[in-house]
Design a protein around this motif. Sequence first.
Motif, PDB file in Angstrom:
ATOM      1  N   PHE A   1       0.755  -1.208  -0.049  1.00 55.37           N
ATOM      2  CA  PHE A   1      -0.154   0.008  -0.040  1.00 55.37           C
ATOM      3  C   PHE A   1       0.833   1.387   0.108  1.00 55.37           C
ATOM      4  O   PHE A   1       0.693   2.122  -0.542  1.00 55.37           O
ATOM      5  CB  PHE A   1      -0.773  -0.073   1.169  1.00 55.37           C
ATOM      6  N   ILE A   2       2.078   1.264   0.857  1.00 53.55           N
ATOM      7  CA  ILE A   2       2.914   2.320   0.705  1.00 53.55           C
ATOM      8  C   ILE A   2       3.387   2.771  -0.493  1.00 53.55           C
ATOM      9  O   ILE A   2       3.470   3.892  -0.949  1.00 53.55           O
ATOM     10  CB  ILE A   2       4.047   2.285   2.093  1.00 53.55           C
ATOM     11  N   ALA A   3       3.822   1.495  -1.143  1.00 53.03           N
ATOM     12  CA  ALA A   3       4.536   1.564  -2.402  1.00 53.03           C
ATOM     13  C   ALA A   3       3.636   2.253  -3.592  1.00 53.03           C
ATOM     14  O   ALA A   3       3.895   3.201  -4.171  1.00 53.03           O
ATOM     15  CB  ALA A   3       4.938   0.231  -2.860  1.00 53.03           C
ATOM     16  N   ALA A   4       2.288   2.055  -3.253  1.00 55.66           N
ATOM     17  CA  ALA A   4       1.247   2.634  -4.314  1.00 55.66           C
ATOM     18  C   ALA A   4       1.059   4.035  -3.998  1.00 55.66           C
ATOM     19  O   ALA A   4       0.647   4.851  -4.717  1.00 55.66           O
ATOM     20  CB  ALA A   4       0.015   1.846  -4.229  1.00 55.66           C
ATOM     21  N   GLN A   5       1.391   4.544  -2.723  1.00 59.07           N
ATOM     22  CA  GLN A   5       1.117   5.984  -2.415  1.00 59.07           C
ATOM     23  C   GLN A   5       2.514   6.881  -2.682  1.00 59.07           C
ATOM     24  O   GLN A   5       2.614   7.990  -1.818  1.00 59.07           O
ATOM     25  CB  GLN A   5       0.667   6.041  -0.878  1.00 59.07           C
ATOM     26  N   HIS A   6       3.466   6.302  -3.162  1.00 62.11           N
ATOM     27  CA  HIS A   6       4.574   6.807  -3.117  1.00 62.11           C
ATOM     28  C   HIS A   6       4.863   8.251  -3.584  1.00 62.11           C
ATOM     29  O   HIS A   6       5.570   8.804  -3.233  1.00 62.11           O
ATOM     30  CB  HIS A   6       5.908   5.950  -3.988  1.00 62.11           C
ATOM     31  N   GLN A   7       3.845   8.631  -4.410  1.00 66.35           N
ATOM     32  CA  GLN A   7       3.826  10.004  -4.798  1.00 66.35           C
ATOM     33  C   GLN A   7       3.433  11.194  -3.870  1.00 66.35           C
ATOM     34  O   GLN A   7       3.800  12.207  -3.826  1.00 66.35           O
ATOM     35  CB  GLN A   7       2.899  10.360  -6.200  1.00 66.35           C
ATOM     36  N   THR A   8       2.652  10.649  -2.790  1.00 74.34           N
ATOM     37  CA  THR A   8       2.064  11.863  -2.119  1.00 74.34           C
ATOM     38  C   THR A   8       2.393  11.430  -0.755  1.00 74.34           C
ATOM     39  O   THR A   8       2.265  12.428   0.523  1.00 74.34           O
ATOM     40  CB  THR A   8       0.302  11.669  -1.908  1.00 74.34           C
ATOM     41  N   ILE A   9       2.820  10.261  -0.119  1.00 75.17           N
ATOM     42  CA  ILE A   9       2.934   9.899   1.242  1.00 75.17           C
ATOM     43  C   ILE A   9       3.979  10.753   1.829  1.00 75.17           C
ATOM     44  O   ILE A   9       5.093  10.892   1.378  1.00 75.17           O
ATOM     45  CB  ILE A   9       3.196   8.350   1.502  1.00 75.17           C
ATOM     46  N   GLU A  10       3.762  11.326   3.152  1.00 78.97           N
ATOM     47  CA  GLU A  10       4.675  12.066   3.963  1.00 78.97           C
ATOM     48  C   GLU A  10       4.813  11.581   5.402  1.00 78.97           C
ATOM     49  O   GLU A  10       5.780  12.168   6.041  1.00 78.97           O
ATOM     50  CB  GLU A  10       4.306  13.657   3.780  1.00 78.97           C
ATOM     51  N   HIS A  11       3.999  10.897   5.789  1.00 80.35           N
ATOM     52  CA  HIS A  11       3.966  10.528   7.109  1.00 80.35           C
ATOM     53  C   HIS A  11       3.398   9.196   7.327  1.00 80.35           C
ATOM     54  O   HIS A  11       2.310   8.865   6.964  1.00 80.35           O
ATOM     55  CB  HIS A  11       2.929  11.461   7.976  1.00 80.35           C
ATOM     56  N   ILE A  12       4.418   8.272   7.970  1.00 79.09           N
ATOM     57  CA  ILE A  12       3.986   6.868   8.236  1.00 79.09           C
ATOM     58  C   ILE A  12       4.380   6.650   9.739  1.00 79.09           C
ATOM     59  O   ILE A  12       5.409   6.980  10.174  1.00 79.09           O
ATOM     60  CB  ILE A  12       5.033   6.070   7.213  1.00 79.09           C
ATOM     61  N   ASP A  13       3.148   5.906  10.155  1.00 81.99           N
ATOM     62  CA  ASP A  13       3.242   5.337  11.478  1.00 81.99           C
ATOM     63  C   ASP A  13       2.830   3.924  11.338  1.00 81.99           C
ATOM     64  O   ASP A  13       1.718   3.603  11.092  1.00 81.99           O
ATOM     65  CB  ASP A  13       2.255   6.252  12.126  1.00 81.99           C
ATOM     66  N   PHE A  14       3.670   3.002  11.720  1.00 78.94           N
ATOM     67  CA  PHE A  14       3.537   1.707  11.784  1.00 78.94           C
ATOM     68  C   PHE A  14       3.889   1.041  12.952  1.00 78.94           C
ATOM     69  O   PHE A  14       4.938   1.093  13.505  1.00 78.94           O
ATOM     70  CB  PHE A  14       4.664   0.981  10.606  1.00 78.94           C
ATOM     71  N   ASP A  15       2.990   0.633  13.603  1.00 86.27           N
ATOM     72  CA  ASP A  15       3.108  -0.043  15.019  1.00 86.27           C
ATOM     73  C   ASP A  15       2.621  -1.434  14.744  1.00 86.27           C
ATOM     74  O   ASP A  15       1.214  -1.695  14.928  1.00 86.27           O
ATOM     75  CB  ASP A  15       2.315   0.708  15.813  1.00 86.27           C
ATOM     76  N   MET A  16       3.524  -2.558  14.881  1.00 85.82           N
ATOM     77  CA  MET A  16       3.132  -3.811  14.927  1.00 85.82           C
ATOM     78  C   MET A  16       3.476  -4.677  16.392  1.00 85.82           C
ATOM     79  O   MET A  16       4.718  -4.786  16.362  1.00 85.82           O
ATOM     80  CB  MET A  16       3.957  -4.454  13.720  1.00 85.82           C
ATOM     81  N   ILE A  17       2.329  -5.299  16.621  1.00 92.76           N
ATOM     82  CA  ILE A  17       2.962  -6.111  17.856  1.00 92.76           C
ATOM     83  C   ILE A  17       2.176  -7.457  17.699  1.00 92.76           C
ATOM     84  O   ILE A  17       0.941  -7.441  17.119  1.00 92.76           O
ATOM     85  CB  ILE A  17       2.286  -5.426  19.079  1.00 92.76           C
ATOM     86  N   GLN A  18       3.075  -8.335  17.971  1.00 89.93           N
ATOM     87  CA  GLN A  18       2.744  -9.812  17.804  1.00 89.93           C
ATOM     88  C   GLN A  18       2.191 -10.552  19.204  1.00 89.93           C
ATOM     89  O   GLN A  18       2.751 -10.144  20.180  1.00 89.93           O
ATOM     90  CB  GLN A  18       3.858 -10.567  17.262  1.00 89.93           C
ATOM     91  N   GLY A  19       0.923 -10.984  19.149  1.00 88.00           N
ATOM     92  CA  GLY A  19       0.264 -11.642  20.283  1.00 88.00           C
ATOM     93  C   GLY A  19       1.052 -12.427  21.341  1.00 88.00           C
ATOM     94  O   GLY A  19       1.365 -12.156  22.513  1.00 88.00           O
ATOM     95  N   HIS A  20       1.877 -13.355  20.880  1.00 86.52           N
ATOM     96  CA  HIS A  20       2.698 -14.415  21.801  1.00 86.52           C
ATOM     97  C   HIS A  20       3.748 -14.923  20.979  1.00 86.52           C
ATOM     98  O   HIS A  20       3.853 -14.909  19.875  1.00 86.52           O
ATOM     99  CB  HIS A  20       1.546 -15.433  22.332  1.00 86.52           C
ATOM    100  N   GLY A  21       4.605 -15.299  21.817  1.00 83.37           N
ATOM    101  CA  GLY A  21       5.816 -16.004  21.674  1.00 83.37           C
ATOM    102  C   GLY A  21       6.495 -16.027  20.391  1.00 83.37           C
ATOM    103  O   GLY A  21       6.494 -17.022  19.737  1.00 83.37           O
ATOM    104  N   MET A  22       7.044 -14.881  20.195  1.00 81.23           N
ATOM    105  CA  MET A  22       8.013 -14.976  18.834  1.00 81.23           C
ATOM    106  C   MET A  22       9.453 -14.678  19.503  1.00 81.23           C
ATOM    107  O   MET A  22       9.375 -13.716  20.281  1.00 81.23           O
ATOM    108  CB  MET A  22       7.470 -13.852  17.955  1.00 81.23           C
ATOM    109  N   PRO A  23      10.438 -15.158  18.956  1.00 80.98           N
ATOM    110  CA  PRO A  23      11.858 -14.802  19.371  1.00 80.98           C
ATOM    111  C   PRO A  23      12.148 -13.581  19.122  1.00 80.98           C
ATOM    112  O   PRO A  23      11.846 -13.046  17.800  1.00 80.98           O
ATOM    113  CB  PRO A  23      13.022 -15.926  18.423  1.00 80.98           C
ATOM    114  N   LEU A  24      12.840 -12.753  20.060  1.00 82.15           N
ATOM    115  CA  LEU A  24      12.881 -11.337  19.943  1.00 82.15           C
ATOM    116  C   LEU A  24      14.237 -11.107  19.323  1.00 82.15           C
ATOM    117  O   LEU A  24      14.410  -9.879  18.978  1.00 82.15           O
ATOM    118  CB  LEU A  24      12.784 -11.043  21.285  1.00 82.15           C
ATOM    119  N   ASN A  25      15.366 -12.006  19.365  1.00 77.42           N
ATOM    120  CA  ASN A  25      16.508 -11.754  18.780  1.00 77.42           C
ATOM    121  C   ASN A  25      16.826 -12.260  17.284  1.00 77.42           C
ATOM    122  O   ASN A  25      17.876 -12.457  17.253  1.00 77.42           O
ATOM    123  CB  ASN A  25      17.650 -12.045  19.836  1.00 77.42           C
ATOM    124  N   GLU A  26      15.839 -12.655  16.822  1.00 76.26           N
ATOM    125  CA  GLU A  26      15.976 -13.130  15.574  1.00 76.26           C
ATOM    126  C   GLU A  26      15.223 -12.436  14.625  1.00 76.26           C
ATOM    127  O   GLU A  26      13.985 -12.092  14.478  1.00 76.26           O
ATOM    128  CB  GLU A  26      15.190 -14.649  15.363  1.00 76.26           C
TER     129      GLU A  26
END
Lengths: 521, 169
Positions: A246-271
């Motif tokens: 989606f961001i790629a499709a907006q490349h001409q106009t996009i000026e501000h991006i806020d991406f906040d991703m949290i995964q619910g459980h058990g994913m290795p954190l240092n990988e």
Amino acid sequence: MEEANGRNSCQLSEQQETPSEEVATVSIPPIMRIPREVRGIIFNRLPQNEIIKLRYVCRDWKSEVDDFCEFSVILDERQPYLERISQLRIKKCRVFHFMDPLPINNHNAIENDEEIVNNMPNFLKCPSLLRSLKIQTDKISPTNFHILIKDTCQNLREFCAVLPLHILTYNLYPSELYLRFDNLTKLRISVSTMPNEPVMGPPRFQDQLFYKILEFPMKKLKMLAVEIRCLGFQQVSKFSSLILSFIAAQHQTIEHIDFDMIQGHGMPLNEIRPLYDSDLKKIDFKSLKKVCKLESIRVVNSTAIGIDIWSEILAQQKALRFMETDILPAPNALYKQIILNNQDTLVHIDIGDLTIDVDGEDEDMKHFDVSVFQNCVHLRKLTLDRNCLRRRPPGQAQSAELINLHSLPEYIEELAINYFLVLSDELLILFSQAGQNLKSLTLTQCGDSGEFGVDGTVLEKIISLRDISFIEISPLNFSLPEERVKLNAILTTFGYNQDHSYFQLSKVSHNFQISFDDFLP
Amino acid sequence: MALVRVISSDGAAFLVSQRLAKRSGKLKTEIETFRKSSDNSEAQPEIRIVTIRAEILRLVLQWLQQHQNDPVLPANQNEQDGRGDAEMGQSQWDRDFLAPMDLGIVMELILAANHLEVKGLLDITCKLVESKITGRTVDEIRTAFKLKSDFKGNEEEQTRLENRWCVEN
């Protein structure tokens, strides 16, 4: 000819110039001599509480307010005004509670899902007027959600929505429905696939409302904010790929991006893991490369999935004012390059290192040279964080040391350093030089023994800073006897017990936190 | 200097520079239309404004003259957030300009500014009307605009009920 044309306005002026009291009282008041549409324009410029008052003045004004003025409303069916609100011309709407079904237009026609779509009731009187729609609750039924967006999306400028599972998976009309947000400039969505109760299998991804919203490029979009709470690697990968495409499709106009991703459980954190190949294929990397006019970016991605792509987006920027990320390991080369690329514009920098270890191998990774910020002349807020140390078992984590702290640009107002060792002497120099304009200071786990951290002399210096109104230090360094005496003197002055391990001071006037939203137009 | 003749509804002609005239959206369009339809590029355009009388047209041109070096404000203000940008540009000159006018003249000016698409002038004149509304009671507003309540029976009470959504929110 000219006479005839001019008649209308001349007449008006003759009336108004008539000196006689009697005639003046029967003549039309000046405000009523202009067309009602023009009065409508004037009225509509006023604040809402002033406009609403005009409905009491006289019948004409009441009808003009109703015909020309636009309102901002809160939609809450628990209040008794729902019907009245649906009759207004609405430009901004915030939804608090909207669960009850609306009466459907034509009961007999309903035989299948498509019929439901065709016979959906209208809620808003003038859906095309709506400019801003904020659905900030999960107390909305899927049908009502659709009723609100189906006719308004085309003209919306701003759309904020929480998409909880029951809305997200609502699949009333899979392929027939197109949602086009051609005029949208700000989009803020919050998605959660975490169910309160276990559900029977995941929904078909392509039918999800989220996908529907992002299906077509938005020609005017400047700001995208997404908050994703999901379960499992597969979902993280799919959502990431969707957002990046989606961001790629907006490349001409996009000026501000806020991406906040949290995964619910058990994913290795240092990988660090890449996206699934099938999800990678969907991203148009050529367009993504053209996303290079960002003013602000916030990437908080605790899943460590696809962060290499996000790093690349960061590395393409040349005029960032705001940058907050936890995907860059603080003392590495890419990170330094990003700061240098944007040093003329950066106002706010917040970096927390997500994962990468500094254990052993690379000597450079043990020292972080703050002089990289030296030429950021507009810098007001700096946060350096090494989250990874918090996430690891004790013993495995090694702290890195900050060096050249005194080389920070001198207009910094807010400084936070967490989980970096800092020499007491460097702090002293900082507070005598560049740090003199500090209003807020946070030092967490910056050393509590030997030559590191905040001892009595340093704390004395901090509390005497001219503009300081917020201080948080944890822990303090009591290791030298004479410093301990000094510390205890300060602690008791501020009402703490002796040998209290942390110090906090917050003046009432503390109100200068900069956030992502401050950088939006 | 290229000039244009602007003629009021009551036949008075004003000779003004095209540069000045073009600060009105409407006159700008008219001049350009004239250009396209005229064979002689040197010919002086003549524009009749059939809805504005001389006294008002003079005021508009006077205002334009004073503000000829201001940046031109975008006309479609409602697209963004319309409110607030009228704050700027209210100079002492503007206040002195508006001070002697009665409400009738102000109304004619609003119409003229709206018709000629002169956003700055529309802003300050509307603002003057707004100032007679903001913070006033309904009775005060009626007095200021010489209006009388013509509500019958329980109409006013009905209006009060309809307004509750806003008052109580």
